[in-house]
Design an enzyme around this catalytic site. Structure first.
Site, PDB file in Angstrom:
ATOM      1  CE1 TYR A   1      -3.183  -2.836   0.118  1.00  0.00           C
ATOM      2  CE2 TYR A   1      -3.669  -2.354   2.410  1.00  0.00           C
ATOM      3  CZ  TYR A   1      -3.898  -3.091   1.265  1.00  0.00           C
ATOM      4  OH  TYR A   1      -4.849  -4.074   1.281  1.00  0.00           O
TER       5      TYR A   1
HETATM    6  P1  FDA Z   1       2.903  -2.850 -10.463  1.00  0.00           P
HETATM    7  O1  FDA Z   1       3.160  -3.421 -11.805  1.00  0.00           O
HETATM    8  O2  FDA Z   1       2.426  -1.433 -10.386  1.00  0.00           O
HETATM    9  O3  FDA Z   1       4.195  -3.046  -9.565  1.00  0.00           O
HETATM   10  C1  FDA Z   1       4.289  -2.630  -8.220  1.00  0.00           C
HETATM   11  C2  FDA Z   1       5.773  -2.446  -7.847  1.00  0.00           C
HETATM   12  O4  FDA Z   1       6.486  -3.662  -8.066  1.00  0.00           O
HETATM   13  C3  FDA Z   1       6.486  -1.394  -8.697  1.00  0.00           C
HETATM   14  O5  FDA Z   1       7.517  -0.795  -7.927  1.00  0.00           O
HETATM   15  C4  FDA Z   1       7.096  -2.218  -9.810  1.00  0.00           C
HETATM   16  O6  FDA Z   1       8.199  -1.605 -10.451  1.00  0.00           O
HETATM   17  C5  FDA Z   1       7.499  -3.488  -9.059  1.00  0.00           C
HETATM   18  N1  FDA Z   1       7.475  -4.647  -9.954  1.00  0.00           N
HETATM   19  C6  FDA Z   1       6.418  -5.093 -10.673  1.00  0.00           C
HETATM   20  N2  FDA Z   1       6.761  -6.179 -11.370  1.00  0.00           N
HETATM   21  C7  FDA Z   1       8.051  -6.443 -11.090  1.00  0.00           C
HETATM   22  C8  FDA Z   1       8.969  -7.441 -11.535  1.00  0.00           C
HETATM   23  N3  FDA Z   1       8.599  -8.378 -12.401  1.00  0.00           N
HETATM   24  N4  FDA Z   1      10.239  -7.407 -11.057  1.00  0.00           N
HETATM   25  C9  FDA Z   1      10.624  -6.435 -10.189  1.00  0.00           C
HETATM   26  N5  FDA Z   1       9.792  -5.476  -9.738  1.00  0.00           N
HETATM   27  C10 FDA Z   1       8.519  -5.466 -10.185  1.00  0.00           C
HETATM   28  N6  FDA Z   1      -2.550  -5.996  -1.859  1.00  0.00           N
HETATM   29  C11 FDA Z   1      -2.765  -7.058  -1.044  1.00  0.00           C
HETATM   30  O7  FDA Z   1      -1.840  -7.518  -0.358  1.00  0.00           O
HETATM   31  N7  FDA Z   1      -4.000  -7.662  -0.984  1.00  0.00           N
HETATM   32  C12 FDA Z   1      -5.045  -7.235  -1.739  1.00  0.00           C
HETATM   33  O8  FDA Z   1      -6.131  -7.791  -1.667  1.00  0.00           O
HETATM   34  C13 FDA Z   1      -4.827  -6.115  -2.607  1.00  0.00           C
HETATM   35  N8  FDA Z   1      -5.845  -5.627  -3.389  1.00  0.00           N
HETATM   36  C14 FDA Z   1      -5.620  -4.533  -4.202  1.00  0.00           C
HETATM   37  C15 FDA Z   1      -6.670  -4.025  -4.981  1.00  0.00           C
HETATM   38  C16 FDA Z   1      -6.459  -2.913  -5.792  1.00  0.00           C
HETATM   39  C17 FDA Z   1      -7.607  -2.382  -6.629  1.00  0.00           C
HETATM   40  C18 FDA Z   1      -5.183  -2.284  -5.830  1.00  0.00           C
HETATM   41  C19 FDA Z   1      -4.940  -1.069  -6.686  1.00  0.00           C
HETATM   42  C20 FDA Z   1      -4.135  -2.792  -5.059  1.00  0.00           C
HETATM   43  C21 FDA Z   1      -4.342  -3.911  -4.239  1.00  0.00           C
HETATM   44  N9  FDA Z   1      -3.304  -4.431  -3.450  1.00  0.00           N
HETATM   45  C22 FDA Z   1      -3.548  -5.513  -2.636  1.00  0.00           C
HETATM   46  C23 FDA Z   1      -1.957  -3.831  -3.498  1.00  0.00           C
HETATM   47  C24 FDA Z   1      -1.063  -4.614  -4.472  1.00  0.00           C
HETATM   48  O9  FDA Z   1      -0.624  -5.804  -3.842  1.00  0.00           O
HETATM   49  C25 FDA Z   1       0.176  -3.787  -4.844  1.00  0.00           C
HETATM   50  O10 FDA Z   1      -0.202  -2.594  -5.463  1.00  0.00           O
HETATM   51  C26 FDA Z   1       1.114  -4.582  -5.755  1.00  0.00           C
HETATM   52  O11 FDA Z   1       2.411  -4.036  -5.714  1.00  0.00           O
HETATM   53  C27 FDA Z   1       0.605  -4.624  -7.174  1.00  0.00           C
HETATM   54  O12 FDA Z   1       1.388  -5.424  -8.001  1.00  0.00           O
HETATM   55  P2  FDA Z   1       1.295  -5.168  -9.588  1.00  0.00           P
HETATM   56  O13 FDA Z   1       2.239  -6.091 -10.263  1.00  0.00           O
HETATM   57  O14 FDA Z   1      -0.120  -5.142 -10.008  1.00  0.00           O
HETATM   58  O15 FDA Z   1       1.792  -3.658  -9.656  1.00  0.00           O
END
Ligand code: FDA
Length: 455
Positions: free
Chosen positions: A400
């Site tokens: 978060y």
């Molecule tokens: P994104 O692609 O934006 O990456 C997030 C971060 O990780 C960035 O700094 C990115 O550069 C880095 N990153 C991504 N992929 C990478 C890779 N392959 N290698 C290295 N670094 C990488 N959390 C939770 O614990 N339980 C929940 O139920 C929810 N529900 C939820 C709902 C909604 C609507 C949102 C907007 C967010 C959540 N979250 C959550 C929070 C969520 O776990 C958090 O935002 C994650 O980082 C999202 O991962 P993404 O890959 O989608 O994000």
């Protein structure tokens, strides 16, 4: 700007050498001159706060088809001084996977890395980082009715960011968070080398399971341990208003250990609840028995939809503007304290907000475009919450993300300065994370507003 255009040109030239086949080059590299640049950038922006004309935009988006394309992007970004962002699901609360306040920058978007292989016999799976947790849950349920995985609730969240920052959901009380159930990973380091758990070493393997991936390299895939689930689980949602004694119930809930996903049938659940939490008054009619995969739809507000809605990468509700904050209550909040919190919330000078108690962490998120008023309120309310939650240091959940806690300088940031936000997310683990960072990325290439500093 002239410098930035120059860097841009050199970076593109470098990539064209590294990705020589012109057919794949045009499918992998997008600049603002390409007609699909805007739609690719937009496709995984989950927070409308970062879609304004003043939001910094990448000079280049790379959507690799192979690991070699990621290696090329790292090499060329390093050679030509481009900031580097990696995006999996794009759910970062502060948009750090696709916005950089240090320009120029490139986004490596892992949308094509979505393969999922389930091994029922060994209760494990390999999942590439561009998959969403909804896709993962779907593929598990396709193969087995008695296996599941402990991760978040919202199906469109990406596996890349989510697992590397923790990942908690309805089964975390029983099985831990997603990061607890990772048994191996593939990662590309700053020198373009591909590692598994053995070659990256236990320190780095530890760091990418909770310390965020973005400070350490590009994670390609996770090997995860699936968890047993019974054929039938029971879910319930019980709503109570303040007149119906909500304060006493919330107060009691902090002591009671119950979850609204129960891994078993209603016949076991109801007597258990009557014994451990009678004040809630849970009755059979509140409960619904279903399979674990149907409970995923239930908690995602998708009940009644066909299961393959989990394969949809676009949220079922429209994207919205939000700012989130989190904290950990280390002691139960008193009834008097809860009363004060309700009063504060009732008097909130904004129309929409969400206040969430989770078995760990709390979340407040908001929608609406009356932007400044909402930002001012959530910051004031965060200060108001200080007496009720963690202190010395006040803590927060990395997934978060909240840039109000503090950000790195442009250039390098000292460990002492980064400790202002680092200790809040990681407590005593922050120092070990900085040691790992110093070891694996001494030049601080993998850097963002809240990346781990080098020592
Ligand atoms: P994104 O692609 O934006 O990456 C997030 C971060 O990780 C960035 O700094 C990115 O550069 C880095 N990153 C991504 N992929 C990478 C890779 N392959 N290698 C290295 N670094 C990488 N959390 C939770 O614990 N339980 C929940 O139920 C929810 N529900 C939820 C709902 C909604 C609507 C949102 C907007 C967010 C959540 N979250 C959550 C929070 C969520 O776990 C958090 O935002 C994650 O980082 C999202 O991962 P993404 O890959 O989608 O994000």
């Amino acid at each position: 700007w002239a410098t930035s255009a120059h860097i841009h040109e050199n970076f593109l030239q470098c990539l064209s050498h590294q990705v020589p086949n012109s057919n794949s080059f045009s499918k992998v590299i997008f600049t603002p001159h390409n007609s699909s640049y805007a739609s690719i950038l937009q496709s995984f922006i989950r927070n409308l706060r970062f879609t304004t004309p003043v939001t910094p935009k990448p000079l280049v988006i790379v959507t690799p088809l192979q690991e070699a394309h990621i290696q090329a992007a790292i090499y060329c970004a390093k050679e030509h001084g481009m900031n580097f962002r990696v995006r999996s699901g794009g759910h970062d609360y502060e948009g750090l996977s696709y916005v950089s306040y240090e320009v120029p920058f490139v986004i490596v978007d892992l949308v094509h890395f979505q393969s999922i292989t389930i091994d029922v016999e060994n209760s494990t799976a390999w999942v590439q980082v561009g998959a969403t947790i909804g896709q993962l849950y779907y593929r598990i349920a396709e193969k087995s009715k008695t296996l599941g995985f402990s991760a978040g609730v919202c199906p469109t969240v990406g596996v890349g960011g989510h697992f590397s920052g923790g990942g908690y959901g309805m089964m975390s009380r029983k099985y831990g968070i997603a990061a607890d159930n990772i048994i191996d990973a593939r990662l590309i380091d700053v020198n373009g080398r591909i590692h598994d758990r053995k070659s990256m070493g236990e320190d780095l393997f530890w760091a990418i399971r909770g310390g965020g991936g973005a400070s350490f390299g590009v994670i390609l895939a996770w090997h995860i341990k699936l968890v047993p689930v019974p054929k039938i689980v029971t879910v319930f949602t019980v709503n109570r208003t303040l007149e119906q004694n909500a304060t006493k119930l919330v107060h009691r809930w902090q002591y009671a250990s119950f979850v609204s996903l129960f891994l078993g049938g209603v016949d076991t659940l109801v007597p258990l609840m009557q014994e451990s939490f009678p004040e809630l008054g849970l009755v059979r009619d509140d409960c619904i028995e279903m399979s674990w995969i149907d409970s995923i739809l239930y908690f995602a507000d998708l009940s009644g939809e066909p299961l393959d809605v989990l394969l949809n990468r676009n949220p079922s509700v429209a994207d919205y503007y939000f700012k989130g904050k989190s904290d950990y209550a280390t002691e139960p909040i008193s009834e008097e304290g809860l009363d004060r919190i309700w009063k504060e919330l009732i008097a909130a000078p904004i129309e929409t907000f969400e206040f969430l108690f989770s078995p760990f962490g709390g979340r407040i998120k908001k929608g609406s475009s009356a932007f400044n008023r909402h930002m001012t309120w959530i910051r004031r309310f965060y200060n108001f919450m200080a007496p009720f939650v963690s202190m010395s240091p006040r803590s927060a959940y990395l997934n978060y993300r909240d840039l109000d806690l503090g950000v790195n300088n442009k250039g390098n940031t000292s460990y002492a300065q980064a400790s202002i936000w680092g200790l809040k997310y990681f407590g005593v683990n922050f120092e070990r994370l900085a040691h790992v960072k110093t070891m694996v990325d001494p030049g601080n290439f993998f850097k963002n507003e809240q990346s781990i500093p080098i020592l």
